[in-house]
Design a protein around this motif. Structure first.
Motif, PDB file in Angstrom:
ATOM      1  N   THR A   1       5.735   1.660  -0.416  1.00 42.72           N
ATOM      2  CA  THR A   1       5.427   1.031   0.724  1.00 42.72           C
ATOM      3  C   THR A   1       5.724   1.883   2.309  1.00 42.72           C
ATOM      4  OG1 THR A   1       7.524  -0.312   1.470  1.00 42.72           O
ATOM      5  CG2 THR A   1       4.930  -1.655   0.143  1.00 42.72           C
ATOM      6  N   ILE A   2       5.426   1.882   3.297  1.00 41.69           N
ATOM      7  CA  ILE A   2       6.187   2.254   4.597  1.00 41.69           C
ATOM      8  C   ILE A   2       7.309   2.507   4.611  1.00 41.69           C
ATOM      9  CG2 ILE A   2       6.202   2.679   6.984  1.00 41.69           C
ATOM     10  CD1 ILE A   2       3.048   3.048   6.851  1.00 41.69           C
TER      11      ILE A   2
ATOM     12  N   VAL B   1       6.213  13.264   8.111  1.00 40.64           N
ATOM     13  CA  VAL B   1       5.810  12.885   8.634  1.00 40.64           C
ATOM     14  C   VAL B   1       5.273  11.225   7.488  1.00 40.64           C
ATOM     15  CG1 VAL B   1       3.215  13.338   7.995  1.00 40.64           C
ATOM     16  CG2 VAL B   1       3.228  11.483   9.839  1.00 40.64           C
ATOM     17  N   ILE B   2       5.250  10.002   7.731  1.00 38.39           N
ATOM     18  CA  ILE B   2       4.589   9.612   7.196  1.00 38.39           C
ATOM     19  C   ILE B   2       3.459   8.717   7.030  1.00 38.39           C
ATOM     20  CG2 ILE B   2       5.143   7.121   5.850  1.00 38.39           C
ATOM     21  CD1 ILE B   2       8.023   6.905   6.757  1.00 38.39           C
ATOM     22  N   VAL B   3       2.727   9.030   5.727  1.00 37.94           N
ATOM     23  CA  VAL B   3       1.254   8.696   6.511  1.00 37.94           C
ATOM     24  C   VAL B   3       0.870   7.361   5.128  1.00 37.94           C
ATOM     25  CG1 VAL B   3       0.448  10.277   4.907  1.00 37.94           C
ATOM     26  CG2 VAL B   3      -0.965   9.503   6.131  1.00 37.94           C
ATOM     27  N   GLN B   4       0.084   6.530   5.306  1.00 42.19           N
ATOM     28  CA  GLN B   4      -0.016   5.396   4.666  1.00 42.19           C
ATOM     29  C   GLN B   4      -1.429   5.573   3.640  1.00 42.19           C
ATOM     30  OE1 GLN B   4      -1.190   1.613   6.467  1.00 42.19           O
ATOM     31  NE2 GLN B   4       0.182   0.698   4.795  1.00 42.19           N
TER      32      GLN B   4
ATOM     33  N   MET C   1       0.724  -1.343   0.066  1.00 38.96           N
ATOM     34  CA  MET C   1       0.479  -0.112   0.057  1.00 38.96           C
ATOM     35  C   MET C   1       1.094   1.505   0.405  1.00 38.96           C
ATOM     36  SD  MET C   1      -2.974   0.836   2.798  1.00 38.96           S
ATOM     37  CE  MET C   1      -3.955  -0.285   2.286  1.00 38.96           C
ATOM     38  N   ALA C   2       0.745   2.031  -1.297  1.00 38.81           N
ATOM     39  CA  ALA C   2       1.476   3.205  -0.739  1.00 38.81           C
ATOM     40  C   ALA C   2       1.700   3.719   0.655  1.00 38.81           C
ATOM     41  CB  ALA C   2       0.812   4.918  -1.997  1.00 38.81           C
ATOM     42  N   ALA C   3       2.031   5.020   0.648  1.00 31.28           N
ATOM     43  CA  ALA C   3       2.809   6.225   1.651  1.00 31.28           C
ATOM     44  C   ALA C   3       3.652   7.205   1.336  1.00 31.28           C
ATOM     45  CB  ALA C   3       3.550   5.350   2.641  1.00 31.28           C
ATOM     46  N   TYR C   4       3.227   8.398   2.079  1.00 28.27           N
ATOM     47  CA  TYR C   4       3.901   9.823   1.795  1.00 28.27           C
ATOM     48  C   TYR C   4       4.293  10.333   2.587  1.00 28.27           C
ATOM     49  CZ  TYR C   4       0.147   8.388  -1.360  1.00 28.27           C
ATOM     50  OH  TYR C   4      -0.754   7.902  -2.841  1.00 28.27           O
ATOM     51  N   ILE C   5       5.630  10.477   2.085  1.00 33.88           N
ATOM     52  CA  ILE C   5       6.334  11.439   3.094  1.00 33.88           C
ATOM     53  C   ILE C   5       5.790  12.854   2.905  1.00 33.88           C
ATOM     54  CG2 ILE C   5       7.871  12.392   4.780  1.00 33.88           C
ATOM     55  CD1 ILE C   5       9.843   9.445   4.024  1.00 33.88           C
ATOM     56  N   VAL C   6       5.640  13.519   4.018  1.00 33.82           N
ATOM     57  CA  VAL C   6       4.961  15.218   4.019  1.00 33.82           C
ATOM     58  C   VAL C   6       5.864  15.743   5.123  1.00 33.82           C
ATOM     59  CG1 VAL C   6       2.917  15.991   4.940  1.00 33.82           C
ATOM     60  CG2 VAL C   6       2.638  14.360   3.993  1.00 33.82           C
ATOM     61  N   PHE C   7       6.671  16.416   4.511  1.00 34.42           N
ATOM     62  CA  PHE C   7       7.106  17.731   4.854  1.00 34.42           C
ATOM     63  C   PHE C   7       6.653  18.610   5.098  1.00 34.42           C
ATOM     64  CE2 PHE C   7      10.060  14.727   3.127  1.00 34.42           C
ATOM     65  CZ  PHE C   7      11.110  14.389   3.838  1.00 34.42           C
ATOM     66  N   THR C   8       6.920  19.675   5.619  1.00 27.88           N
ATOM     67  CA  THR C   8       6.333  20.967   5.965  1.00 27.88           C
ATOM     68  C   THR C   8       6.952  21.535   6.807  1.00 27.88           C
ATOM     69  OG1 THR C   8       4.658  20.880   8.338  1.00 27.88           O
ATOM     70  CG2 THR C   8       3.693  20.411   5.887  1.00 27.88           C
ATOM     71  N   ARG C   9       7.428  22.802   6.089  1.00 28.21           N
ATOM     72  CA  ARG C   9       9.109  23.984   6.452  1.00 28.21           C
ATOM     73  C   ARG C   9       7.507  25.059   7.318  1.00 28.21           C
ATOM     74  NH1 ARG C   9      11.560  26.291   1.908  1.00 28.21           N
ATOM     75  NH2 ARG C   9      10.321  27.695   2.196  1.00 28.21           N
ATOM     76  N   GLU C  10       8.829  25.199   8.531  1.00 34.39           N
ATOM     77  CA  GLU C  10       7.430  25.892   9.499  1.00 34.39           C
ATOM     78  C   GLU C  10       8.554  27.367   9.348  1.00 34.39           C
ATOM     79  OE1 GLU C  10       4.662  24.739  10.707  1.00 34.39           O
ATOM     80  OE2 GLU C  10       5.083  22.539   9.752  1.00 34.39           O
ATOM     81  N   SER C  11      10.139  27.577   9.720  1.00 34.05           N
ATOM     82  CA  SER C  11      10.388  28.278   9.454  1.00 34.05           C
ATOM     83  C   SER C  11      11.400  28.846   8.895  1.00 34.05           C
ATOM     84  CB  SER C  11      10.352  29.737  10.930  1.00 34.05           C
ATOM     85  OG  SER C  11      10.943  28.678  11.606  1.00 34.05           O
TER      86      SER C  11
END
Length: 95
Positions: free
Chosen positions: A61-62, A90-93, A1-11
């Motif tokens: 995959t994760i 974060v990694i989200v499945q 099952m696909a997994a996604y790494i989501v990066f958010t730059r805060e500052s």
């Protein structure tokens, strides 16, 4: 099952370090089944404080996502990102 790494730059705290990261990160994907789906595109914030930027990377995959993130190549390069800005990752499945 696909997994996604989501990066958010805060500052951002050191643009030169982020520039070093940007120049060095692409080769870390060699040999990893990754696909960049979004990278610092225009945002339409629906709720909360907007991040400076968002990156979403798809893996099959994760385990594949962790293999890239934990790889020696990426762990060498990520030091620049950590010095250059505050991020959330974060990694989200997928479903």
């Amino acid at each position: 099952m696909a997994a996604y790494i989501v990066f958010t730059r805060e500052s951002t705290s050191d643009q030169a370090e982020l520039d070093a990261y940007s120049k060095a990160v692409a080769p870390t994907f060699a040999g990893h089944p990754a696909r960049i789906l979004a990278a610092y595109g225009t945002q339409d914030v629906l709720e909360g404080t907007p991040p400076e930027g968002v990156v979403i990377v798809e893996f099959p995959t994760i385990e594949a996502a962790r293999a890239w993130y934990d790889s020696p190549a990426y762990q060498t390069v990520v030091q620049h990102r950590w010095k250059g800005a505050s991020y959330r990752a974060v990694i989200v499945q997928g479903v």
